[in-house]
Design a protein around this motif. Structure first.
Motif, short mmCIF file in Angstrom:
data_model
loop_
_atom_site.label_atom_id
_atom_site.label_comp_id
_atom_site.label_asym_id
_atom_site.label_seq_id
_atom_site.Cartn_x
_atom_site.Cartn_y
_atom_site.Cartn_z
N GLY A 300 0.81 -1.21 0.00
CA GLY A 300 0.00 0.00 0.00
C GLY A 300 0.84 1.26 0.00
N SER A 301 2.00 1.18 0.65
CA SER A 301 2.91 2.34 0.67
C SER A 301 3.88 2.34 -0.51
CB SER A 301 3.70 2.36 1.98
OG SER A 301 4.54 1.22 2.07
N GLY A 302 3.78 1.33 -1.39
CA GLY A 302 4.62 1.27 -2.58
C GLY A 302 6.00 0.69 -2.37
N ASP A 303 6.23 -0.02 -1.28
CA ASP A 303 7.56 -0.52 -0.92
C ASP A 303 7.70 -2.00 -1.29
OD1 ASP A 303 10.02 -1.10 0.16
OD2 ASP A 303 9.63 -0.14 2.09
N ARG A 304 8.15 -2.30 -2.50
CA ARG A 304 8.31 -3.68 -2.94
C ARG A 304 9.54 -4.34 -2.32
NH1 ARG A 304 7.07 -4.00 -9.36
NH2 ARG A 304 7.71 -6.15 -8.87
N THR A 305 10.57 -3.56 -2.05
CA THR A 305 11.79 -4.12 -1.46
C THR A 305 11.51 -4.71 -0.08
OG1 THR A 305 13.16 -2.53 -2.66
CG2 THR A 305 14.15 -3.63 -0.77
N THR A 306 10.80 -3.95 0.75
CA THR A 306 10.45 -4.45 2.08
C THR A 306 9.52 -5.65 1.98
OG1 THR A 306 10.73 -2.28 3.10
CG2 THR A 306 9.33 -3.86 4.26
N THR A 307 8.63 -5.64 1.00
CA THR A 307 7.73 -6.77 0.80
C THR A 307 8.52 -8.05 0.55
OG1 THR A 307 6.05 -5.31 -0.15
CG2 THR A 307 5.79 -7.67 -0.54
N ARG A 308 9.52 -7.96 -0.31
CA ARG A 308 10.38 -9.12 -0.58
C ARG A 308 11.11 -9.58 0.67
NH1 ARG A 308 9.77 -12.85 -4.43
NH2 ARG A 308 9.70 -11.98 -6.52
N ALA A 309 11.63 -8.63 1.42
CA ALA A 309 12.38 -8.97 2.62
C ALA A 309 11.48 -9.66 3.65
CB ALA A 309 13.01 -7.71 3.23
N ILE A 310 10.26 -9.18 3.79
CA ILE A 310 9.30 -9.80 4.70
C ILE A 310 9.02 -11.23 4.27
CG2 ILE A 310 6.88 -9.76 5.44
CD1 ILE A 310 7.05 -6.68 5.27
N THR A 311 8.83 -11.44 2.98
CA THR A 311 8.51 -12.77 2.47
C THR A 311 9.63 -13.77 2.75
OG1 THR A 311 7.18 -11.78 0.70
CG2 THR A 311 7.88 -14.07 0.41
N VAL A 312 10.85 -13.37 2.43
CA VAL A 312 12.00 -14.27 2.64
C VAL A 312 12.15 -14.61 4.11
CG1 VAL A 312 14.52 -14.43 2.51
CG2 VAL A 312 13.24 -13.48 0.59
N ARG A 313 11.98 -13.62 4.96
CA ARG A 313 12.16 -13.86 6.39
C ARG A 313 11.09 -14.81 6.92
NH1 ARG A 313 16.85 -13.43 8.92
NH2 ARG A 313 16.56 -13.21 11.18
N MET A 314 9.87 -14.64 6.45
CA MET A 314 8.79 -15.48 6.96
C MET A 314 8.84 -16.90 6.42
SD MET A 314 5.52 -12.98 7.48
CE MET A 314 5.67 -12.30 5.84
N ILE A 315 9.35 -17.08 5.21
CA ILE A 315 9.55 -18.44 4.71
C ILE A 315 10.52 -19.18 5.62
CG2 ILE A 315 10.54 -19.81 2.85
CD1 ILE A 315 9.42 -17.77 0.88
N GLY A 316 11.59 -18.50 6.01
CA GLY A 316 12.56 -19.12 6.92
C GLY A 316 11.92 -19.51 8.23
N TRP A 317 11.12 -18.62 8.77
CA TRP A 317 10.45 -18.93 10.03
C TRP A 317 9.43 -20.06 9.85
CZ3 TRP A 317 12.21 -18.19 14.53
CH2 TRP A 317 12.95 -17.05 14.86
N GLY A 318 8.79 -20.13 8.70
CA GLY A 318 7.85 -21.21 8.43
C GLY A 318 8.52 -22.57 8.48
N VAL A 319 9.71 -22.66 7.90
CA VAL A 319 10.46 -23.92 7.91
C VAL A 319 10.88 -24.28 9.33
CG1 VAL A 319 12.57 -25.06 7.15
CG2 VAL A 319 11.28 -23.64 5.55
N VAL A 320 11.42 -23.32 10.05
CA VAL A 320 11.90 -23.58 11.41
C VAL A 320 10.74 -24.04 12.32
CG1 VAL A 320 12.84 -22.49 13.49
CG2 VAL A 320 13.86 -22.01 11.26
N VAL A 321 9.64 -23.32 12.27
CA VAL A 321 8.50 -23.66 13.12
C VAL A 321 7.91 -25.00 12.69
CG1 VAL A 321 6.20 -22.97 13.85
CG2 VAL A 321 8.00 -21.26 13.67
N GLY A 322 7.85 -25.26 11.38
CA GLY A 322 7.32 -26.52 10.88
C GLY A 322 8.12 -27.71 11.37
#
Length: 444
Positions: A300-322
């Motif tokens: 919504g704020s137009g920040d695609r770079t942060t969006t990518r960073a959020i995605t990568v970080r959460m995928i990592g956490w998804g694996v760890v928690v899984g």
């Protein structure tokens, strides 16, 4: 762009309370399973059938929470709080309309719906009793979904957490009092759940209405806005429908794989296993809830770079928690059955199923996170088509397992391996592209 440590703090600030709010429905059923399970195997199996029907109805309306989170978060990212609340109020009215429309048919068709899932014999009676009463809680459940979505969009997951904790504590107290104290049996369990759900919905509705009044957002029904909310949620309905069809088909496969007394045992074990799977899945989905709110706000704020960073970080956490959840489930597999039933046959069958479910947790971690990211991005159309593709791959394999005489463990191996594996492929493929990274204050 925020540092990895800052992203972690933001993710878990939202995810931890989101988990406690998100698991409201599974925890209602988990408590009901623990209490009803001691009434008998037929009652527990009946609860499983009724729960599958209720979860299907509520699951089809999950867009009331997920879609609202994404659209409200986008408005927040663009700095439009009044517009965000206006969209939230439209979602609440839509929830009430849908709730009223589905309640009466569910009550009237409770027995055929139970039979459609595959219940018969000793199971259909308890399933019908529970479903007819529990249907009265559908409107409160849908209001809870919509109100929770609004608050998540505002990056507030604590208020839904408080409502969820209070509702579940009340549910346990009422269930014990009505099932055993008042001697109402499985009907008492359904009555207690309806009362608890209504109270939790009232709390969330009050918070959202107060916020709307503070921002001078209109509370009256806005028909164009309600229609727009319904249209925007259509793709997510299709996506959710594919998931529910797969889950119902899995339950139906369990009923077809056994007959007579063995069917009740298999259904009871399946009910316990699937309730535990759903609870663990919502732990993983709590990270995805954070993804929805943070992804929507960033885009919504137009920040695609942060969006990518959020995605990568959460995928990592998804694996760890899984991985962690899988290890815990495997270690507890010989003991968990005792919490739900005294039937030795059910407990014995449950162990193998829980080990299979444990093996599928790491894949599930990635699947749930990416699902949340794409919902937050408003990529509902791809999720709908991807869900249809997964369903077309899963159903023939499931049918083959039943035709070859596979039992409960084989059905669960198919669910954890084929169904979740296909979802993994579809979601990872999309995340690696750029088409979903659409910026702006309106959800695409």
């Amino acid at each position: 762009m925020p540092s990895p440590r800052q992203l972690d703090r933001e993710i878990w600030r939202l995810a931890v309370p989101a988990f406690l709010a998100l698991v409201a429905e599974p925890l209602f059923l988990l408590a009901d399973s623990a209490i009803v399970g001691h009434l008998g195997t037929a009652q527990l199996a009946g609860l499983g059938v009724a729960g599958a029907v209720l979860q299907t109805i509520v699951g089809l309306c999950v867009f009331l929470a997920y879609g609202t989170t994404a659209s409200v978060a986008r408005r927040i990212g663009a700095g439009d709080q009044r517009g965000a609340l206006a969209q939230g109020i439209d979602g609440l009215w839509l929830a009430m309309v849908i709730g009223v429309l589905v309640t009466l048919p569910t009550i009237l068709l409770a027995r055929p719906l139970g039979q459609l899932v595959g219940a018969d014999g000793q199971v259909i009676g308890p399933a019908t009793t529970y479903l007819r009463i529990a249907a009265l809680g559908l409107t409160p459940l849908l209001v809870m979904l919509a109100a929770t979505g609004v608050l998540r969009g505002f990056q507030d997951t604590r208020t839904p957490m408080v409502a969820a904790i209070g509702g579940n504590l009340l549910n346990v107290v009422l269930n014990v009092a009505l099932v055993y104290g008042a001697g109402l049996g499985i009907a008492g369990s359904a009555i207690g759940s309806v009362i608890a759900q209504s109270c939790a919905a009232g709390v969330l509705l009050t918070v959202v209405v107060r916020a709307a009044l503070h921002e001078h957002a209109a509370l009256r029904p806005d028909l164009p806005g309600i229609r727009a909310a319904a249209r925007a949620g259509l793709a997510l309905v299709v996506r959710t429908l594919t998931l529910r069809v797969a889950i119902l088909a899995t339950t139906y496969a369990v009923t077809r794989s056994q007959a007579g007394e063995a069917q009740s045992v298999a259904l009871a074990a399946h009910q316990i296993a699937f309730t535990l799977w759903s609870t663990l899945a919502f732990i993983l989905d709590a990270i995805a809830i954070a993804a929805q709110a943070l992804t929507g706000r960033a885009l919504g704020s137009g920040d695609r770079t942060t969006t990518r960073a959020i995605t990568v970080r959460m995928i990592g956490w998804g694996v760890v928690v899984g991985v962690g959840l899988g290890l815990v489930l495997a270690a507890g597999s010989p003991l968990l059955g005792r919490l739900f039933t005294t039937d030795a046959d059910v407990r014995h069958l449950l162990v193998a199923v829980l080990l299979i479910a444990a093996a599928g947790q790491p894949i599930a971690g990635v699947v749930f996170v990416l699902d949340g990211v794409l919902i937050g991005a408003g990529d509902g159309r791809y999720l709908a088509w991807g869900g249809l593709a997964v369903l077309l791959a899963y159903l023939p394999v499931l049918a083959l397992v039943v035709a070859l005489g596979g039992g409960l463990a084989w059905v669960w191996a198919c669910f954890a391996g084929v169904f979740m594996g296909a979802r993994f492929v579809v979601l990872v493929r999309r995340e690696r592209g750029e088409s979903w990274l659409v910026t702006g204050d309106a959800r695409p």
